[in-house]
Design a protein around this motif. Structure first.
Motif, PDB file in Angstrom:
ATOM      1  N   ILE A 173     -18.673 -49.331 -31.234  1.00 47.80           N
ATOM      2  CA  ILE A 173     -17.921 -48.755 -32.414  1.00 47.80           C
ATOM      3  C   ILE A 173     -17.172 -47.587 -32.266  1.00 47.80           C
ATOM      4  O   ILE A 173     -15.970 -47.332 -32.673  1.00 47.80           O
ATOM      5  CB  ILE A 173     -19.185 -48.370 -33.380  1.00 47.80           C
ATOM      6  CG1 ILE A 173     -19.790 -49.727 -34.089  1.00 47.80           C
ATOM      7  CG2 ILE A 173     -18.522 -47.592 -34.602  1.00 47.80           C
ATOM      8  CD1 ILE A 173     -20.857 -49.128 -34.817  1.00 47.80           C
ATOM      9  N   THR A 174     -17.601 -46.522 -31.177  1.00 46.14           N
ATOM     10  CA  THR A 174     -16.686 -45.435 -30.928  1.00 46.14           C
ATOM     11  C   THR A 174     -15.232 -45.991 -30.124  1.00 46.14           C
ATOM     12  O   THR A 174     -14.611 -45.562 -30.347  1.00 46.14           O
ATOM     13  CB  THR A 174     -17.481 -44.589 -29.931  1.00 46.14           C
ATOM     14  OG1 THR A 174     -18.602 -44.037 -30.677  1.00 46.14           O
ATOM     15  CG2 THR A 174     -16.690 -43.258 -29.538  1.00 46.14           C
ATOM     16  N   SER A 175     -15.558 -46.996 -29.313  1.00 41.32           N
ATOM     17  CA  SER A 175     -14.400 -47.536 -28.647  1.00 41.32           C
ATOM     18  C   SER A 175     -13.283 -47.915 -29.678  1.00 41.32           C
ATOM     19  O   SER A 175     -12.353 -47.825 -29.645  1.00 41.32           O
ATOM     20  CB  SER A 175     -14.814 -48.535 -27.819  1.00 41.32           C
ATOM     21  OG  SER A 175     -15.595 -47.973 -26.655  1.00 41.32           O
ATOM     22  N   ILE A 176     -13.749 -48.950 -30.676  1.00 44.76           N
ATOM     23  CA  ILE A 176     -12.918 -49.601 -31.719  1.00 44.76           C
ATOM     24  C   ILE A 176     -12.179 -48.336 -32.436  1.00 44.76           C
ATOM     25  O   ILE A 176     -11.015 -48.505 -32.779  1.00 44.76           O
ATOM     26  CB  ILE A 176     -13.660 -50.667 -32.704  1.00 44.76           C
ATOM     27  CG1 ILE A 176     -14.156 -51.675 -31.729  1.00 44.76           C
ATOM     28  CG2 ILE A 176     -12.805 -50.847 -33.857  1.00 44.76           C
ATOM     29  CD1 ILE A 176     -15.216 -52.527 -32.647  1.00 44.76           C
ATOM     30  N   LEU A 177     -12.765 -47.205 -33.073  1.00 46.74           N
ATOM     31  CA  LEU A 177     -12.343 -46.284 -33.520  1.00 46.74           C
ATOM     32  C   LEU A 177     -11.354 -45.603 -33.027  1.00 46.74           C
ATOM     33  O   LEU A 177     -10.177 -45.149 -33.340  1.00 46.74           O
ATOM     34  CB  LEU A 177     -13.435 -45.255 -33.902  1.00 46.74           C
ATOM     35  CG  LEU A 177     -14.468 -45.921 -35.139  1.00 46.74           C
ATOM     36  CD1 LEU A 177     -15.517 -44.734 -35.553  1.00 46.74           C
ATOM     37  CD2 LEU A 177     -13.570 -46.351 -36.457  1.00 46.74           C
ATOM     38  N   ILE A 178     -11.527 -45.495 -31.526  1.00 45.81           N
ATOM     39  CA  ILE A 178     -10.770 -44.641 -30.576  1.00 45.81           C
ATOM     40  C   ILE A 178      -9.205 -45.476 -30.541  1.00 45.81           C
ATOM     41  O   ILE A 178      -8.232 -44.949 -30.454  1.00 45.81           O
ATOM     42  CB  ILE A 178     -11.206 -44.317 -29.133  1.00 45.81           C
ATOM     43  CG1 ILE A 178     -12.258 -43.385 -29.341  1.00 45.81           C
ATOM     44  CG2 ILE A 178     -10.279 -43.874 -28.266  1.00 45.81           C
ATOM     45  CD1 ILE A 178     -12.862 -42.983 -28.078  1.00 45.81           C
ATOM     46  N   VAL A 179      -9.362 -46.731 -30.387  1.00 45.00           N
ATOM     47  CA  VAL A 179      -8.157 -47.641 -30.155  1.00 45.00           C
ATOM     48  C   VAL A 179      -7.372 -47.690 -31.545  1.00 45.00           C
ATOM     49  O   VAL A 179      -6.210 -47.453 -31.459  1.00 45.00           O
ATOM     50  CB  VAL A 179      -8.886 -49.191 -29.934  1.00 45.00           C
ATOM     51  CG1 VAL A 179      -7.393 -49.902 -29.914  1.00 45.00           C
ATOM     52  CG2 VAL A 179      -9.207 -49.132 -28.447  1.00 45.00           C
ATOM     53  N   LEU A 180      -8.192 -47.701 -32.682  1.00 46.42           N
ATOM     54  CA  LEU A 180      -7.455 -47.638 -33.939  1.00 46.42           C
ATOM     55  C   LEU A 180      -6.679 -46.324 -34.068  1.00 46.42           C
ATOM     56  O   LEU A 180      -5.683 -46.292 -34.627  1.00 46.42           O
ATOM     57  CB  LEU A 180      -8.485 -47.951 -35.175  1.00 46.42           C
ATOM     58  CG  LEU A 180      -9.158 -49.230 -35.178  1.00 46.42           C
ATOM     59  CD1 LEU A 180     -10.016 -49.235 -36.272  1.00 46.42           C
ATOM     60  CD2 LEU A 180      -7.921 -50.495 -35.589  1.00 46.42           C
ATOM     61  N   GLN A 181      -7.416 -45.074 -33.793  1.00 45.43           N
ATOM     62  CA  GLN A 181      -6.865 -43.860 -34.157  1.00 45.43           C
ATOM     63  C   GLN A 181      -5.664 -43.796 -33.233  1.00 45.43           C
ATOM     64  O   GLN A 181      -4.759 -43.098 -33.454  1.00 45.43           O
ATOM     65  CB  GLN A 181      -7.674 -42.786 -33.547  1.00 45.43           C
ATOM     66  CG  GLN A 181      -7.338 -41.294 -33.549  1.00 45.43           C
ATOM     67  CD  GLN A 181      -8.151 -40.275 -33.279  1.00 45.43           C
ATOM     68  OE1 GLN A 181      -9.258 -40.679 -32.509  1.00 45.43           O
ATOM     69  NE2 GLN A 181      -7.906 -39.052 -33.635  1.00 45.43           N
ATOM     70  N   LYS A 182      -5.527 -44.182 -31.908  1.00 48.29           N
ATOM     71  CA  LYS A 182      -4.372 -44.130 -31.037  1.00 48.29           C
ATOM     72  C   LYS A 182      -3.113 -45.096 -31.228  1.00 48.29           C
ATOM     73  O   LYS A 182      -2.092 -44.957 -30.756  1.00 48.29           O
ATOM     74  CB  LYS A 182      -4.805 -44.068 -29.452  1.00 48.29           C
ATOM     75  CG  LYS A 182      -5.329 -42.960 -29.112  1.00 48.29           C
ATOM     76  CD  LYS A 182      -5.841 -42.908 -27.788  1.00 48.29           C
ATOM     77  CE  LYS A 182      -6.495 -41.463 -27.332  1.00 48.29           C
ATOM     78  NZ  LYS A 182      -6.533 -41.445 -25.966  1.00 48.29           N
ATOM     79  N   SER A 183      -3.655 -46.216 -32.150  1.00 46.04           N
ATOM     80  CA  SER A 183      -2.495 -47.145 -32.425  1.00 46.04           C
ATOM     81  C   SER A 183      -1.418 -46.543 -33.390  1.00 46.04           C
ATOM     82  O   SER A 183      -1.402 -45.583 -33.833  1.00 46.04           O
ATOM     83  CB  SER A 183      -3.321 -48.416 -33.096  1.00 46.04           C
ATOM     84  OG  SER A 183      -3.242 -48.030 -34.362  1.00 46.04           O
TER      85      SER A 183
END
Length: 73
Positions: free
Chosen positions: A20-30
């Motif tokens: 979940i943390t990895s997905i949120l980081i990718v979404l934040q940096k997109s």
């Protein structure tokens, strides 16, 4: 059914949390304007987010604002 130990539960929760943390980081940096994920939809301005992401070589602490403002009524 197999019995699970508290260690197995900890590993499972840690793995799910990491995903979940990895997905949120990718979404934040997109740089997408509209994000849809798991039935949740978000419309945002990525230029506001990019201003707050540290570039390579920048210090970890923010620079102080040295502008002096006069207190004239």
């Amino acid at each position: 059914m197999r019995d699970f130990t508290i260690g197995d539960l900890g590993v499972f929760i840690g793995t799910i949390g990491g995903v979940i943390t990895s997905i949120l980081i990718v979404l934040q940096k997109s740089s997408c304007l509209k994000i849809k994920c798991c039935g949740i939809e978000c419309v945002r301005d990525p230029s506001l987010i990019k201003k707050h992401i540290k570039e390579k070589g920048e210090p970890d602490t923010p620079k102080p604002n040295l502008e002096l403002k006069e207190n004239n009524p």
